[in-house]
Design a protein around this motif. Structure first.
Motif, PDB file in Angstrom:
ATOM      1  N   GLN A   5       0.824  -1.212   0.000  1.00  0.00           N
ATOM      2  CA  GLN A   5       0.000   0.000   0.000  1.00  0.00           C
ATOM      3  C   GLN A   5       0.856   1.260   0.000  1.00  0.00           C
ATOM      4  O   GLN A   5       0.485   2.273  -0.594  1.00  0.00           O
ATOM      5  CB  GLN A   5      -0.964  -0.030   1.184  1.00  0.00           C
ATOM      6  CG  GLN A   5      -2.065  -1.073   0.996  1.00  0.00           C
ATOM      7  CD  GLN A   5      -2.801  -1.354   2.279  1.00  0.00           C
ATOM      8  OE1 GLN A   5      -2.202  -1.462   3.348  1.00  0.00           O
ATOM      9  NE2 GLN A   5      -4.108  -1.499   2.189  1.00  0.00           N
ATOM     10  N   SER A   6       2.017   1.205   0.640  1.00  0.00           N
ATOM     11  CA  SER A   6       2.932   2.344   0.590  1.00  0.00           C
ATOM     12  C   SER A   6       3.474   2.531  -0.823  1.00  0.00           C
ATOM     13  O   SER A   6       3.660   3.662  -1.284  1.00  0.00           O
ATOM     14  CB  SER A   6       4.093   2.132   1.569  1.00  0.00           C
ATOM     15  OG  SER A   6       3.654   2.172   2.902  1.00  0.00           O
ATOM     16  N   GLN A   7       3.734   1.426  -1.509  1.00  0.00           N
ATOM     17  CA  GLN A   7       4.208   1.520  -2.888  1.00  0.00           C
ATOM     18  C   GLN A   7       3.164   2.185  -3.776  1.00  0.00           C
ATOM     19  O   GLN A   7       3.495   3.025  -4.614  1.00  0.00           O
ATOM     20  CB  GLN A   7       4.557   0.117  -3.401  1.00  0.00           C
ATOM     21  CG  GLN A   7       5.788  -0.472  -2.733  1.00  0.00           C
ATOM     22  CD  GLN A   7       6.026  -1.923  -3.072  1.00  0.00           C
ATOM     23  OE1 GLN A   7       5.124  -2.622  -3.546  1.00  0.00           O
ATOM     24  NE2 GLN A   7       7.246  -2.405  -2.839  1.00  0.00           N
ATOM     25  N   ILE A   8       1.901   1.833  -3.566  1.00  0.00           N
ATOM     26  CA  ILE A   8       0.821   2.453  -4.341  1.00  0.00           C
ATOM     27  C   ILE A   8       0.702   3.938  -4.006  1.00  0.00           C
ATOM     28  O   ILE A   8       0.553   4.788  -4.891  1.00  0.00           O
ATOM     29  CB  ILE A   8      -0.507   1.733  -4.071  1.00  0.00           C
ATOM     30  CG1 ILE A   8      -0.449   0.293  -4.564  1.00  0.00           C
ATOM     31  CG2 ILE A   8      -1.676   2.477  -4.733  1.00  0.00           C
ATOM     32  CD1 ILE A   8      -1.611  -0.562  -4.105  1.00  0.00           C
ATOM     33  N   ALA A   9       0.765   4.249  -2.716  1.00  0.00           N
ATOM     34  CA  ALA A   9       0.657   5.650  -2.298  1.00  0.00           C
ATOM     35  C   ALA A   9       1.817   6.478  -2.830  1.00  0.00           C
ATOM     36  O   ALA A   9       1.635   7.624  -3.260  1.00  0.00           O
ATOM     37  CB  ALA A   9       0.594   5.730  -0.774  1.00  0.00           C
ATOM     38  N   LEU A  10       3.014   5.908  -2.808  1.00  0.00           N
ATOM     39  CA  LEU A  10       4.177   6.620  -3.344  1.00  0.00           C
ATOM     40  C   LEU A  10       4.026   6.817  -4.847  1.00  0.00           C
ATOM     41  O   LEU A  10       4.316   7.904  -5.376  1.00  0.00           O
ATOM     42  CB  LEU A  10       5.450   5.830  -3.031  1.00  0.00           C
ATOM     43  CG  LEU A  10       6.748   6.405  -3.616  1.00  0.00           C
ATOM     44  CD1 LEU A  10       7.003   7.827  -3.125  1.00  0.00           C
ATOM     45  CD2 LEU A  10       7.934   5.496  -3.266  1.00  0.00           C
TER      46      LEU A  10
END
Length: 309
Positions: free
Chosen positions: A122-127
């Motif tokens: 989810q952090s990868q998507i947000a980034l």
């Protein structure tokens, strides 16, 4: 009609416990028992990041009664400082949205970067979204595609959808309609309403793929039935007007009326205005029938949601 990138999931959609033990499990069900809370508090005092994260989630979701927002932030900050990936992501999300603190996209992006580099999907998507929009970071859509790809490779339907749209349009990547279609189809087949909507929009308008009204109608219907408000609006509009797909004004008005009471307020307002504008075209009797159909659908939907709680 141009489909847009999906929004990053809101906090309420992502605050899930990181571990399967009794501390994390407390966040996924009803209010925890007093002994469970005591155990969590003790572990949190001992600087256990899982316990700190779980307590923060319980506080954020109201399962500990009224909690001071500062306490939630302190717990998340402590857990994030110890490398807890879910805490890092949730803290970044709250920072981005300005939840009881000044909104700070730059700090949020820094947190998403930490989580993304640690392999948190989810952090990868947000980034990727921050890079795509230039929100907190310099806009870099090629880098955004790289991070969407990392999350997509791990099975994220949201990342597959966003990356698929980028390939269909040649947006930040070399245009590859076949690859874009494959990614969107994979996410849509997995049941992601946002993917179904975006794939339907592509087939309807012939965006990057040959126009296919039959596939567009089936996918719009799936996404609308799943509760995607944008799909409900677009599907309803196309059914009323007969644009892209076969006309069915009563069914179309039903979906417009459903979209008119959805959670996205600007879209709901747009749907209400559309209903007013199109009512003279299809007649009051058809609108009344559509209103009854929409009420039946909404009642059924509410009952299904109650049963799953």
């Amino acid at each position: 009609m141009t489909a847009s990138l999906l929004a990053v999931l809101p906090p309420e959609a992502v605050i899930a416990p990181a571990q399967a033990d009794e501390t994390a499990a407390a966040a996924s069900g009803g209010p925890p028992s007093a002994p469970a809370i005591d155990l969590l508090v003790q572990r949190a005092k001992e600087q256990d990041p899982d316990a700190q994260y779980t307590l923060a989630v319980l506080g954020l979701t109201g399962k500990l009664g009224k909690q001071e927002p500062a306490s939630v932030i302190r717990l998340l900050s402590s857990a994030a400082g110890r490398g807890h990936r879910e805490a890092i992501f949730l803290l970044g999300t709250l920072q981005l949205k300005g939840w009881n603190m000044p909104a700070d996209p730059v700090r949020a992006a820094a947190l998403f970067t930490r989580g993304a580099q640690a392999g948190h999907i989810q952090s990868q998507i947000a980034l990727a979204r921050a890079l795509y929009d230039g929100n907190g970071l310099s806009r870099d859509r090629q880098a955004a595609a790289t991070w969407f790809q990392k999350a997509a490779d791990k099975g994220s339907g949201v990342a597959q959808t966003n990356l698929g749209l980028m390939y269909l349009r040649g947006d930040g990547v070399q245009q590859d309609a076949g690859k874009g279609l494959a990614l969107l189809t994979k996410a849509a087949d997995a049941g992601l309403p946002g993917a179904q909507y975006n794939l339907a929009a592509a087939y309807a308008a012939g965006e990057g793929v040959p126009a296919d009204p039959t596939k567009a109608q089936a996918l719009f219907s799936q996404a609308a039935e799943a509760g995607n408000q944008r799909a409900q609006y677009e599907y309803g509009l196309h059914l009323v007007t007969g644009k892209f797909i076969a006309a069915d004004p009563r069914e179309g008005m039903k979906w417009l009326l459903i979209a008119a009471v959805g959670a996205d307020r600007p879209l709901a307002s747009q749907a209400r205005e559309t209903v007013k504008r199109l009512t003279p075209t299809i007649g009051n009797a058809a609108v009344i029938d559509a209103g009854e159909l929409s009420k039946q659908w909404l009642t059924k939907r509410q009952w299904q949601q109650v049963k799953t709680q």
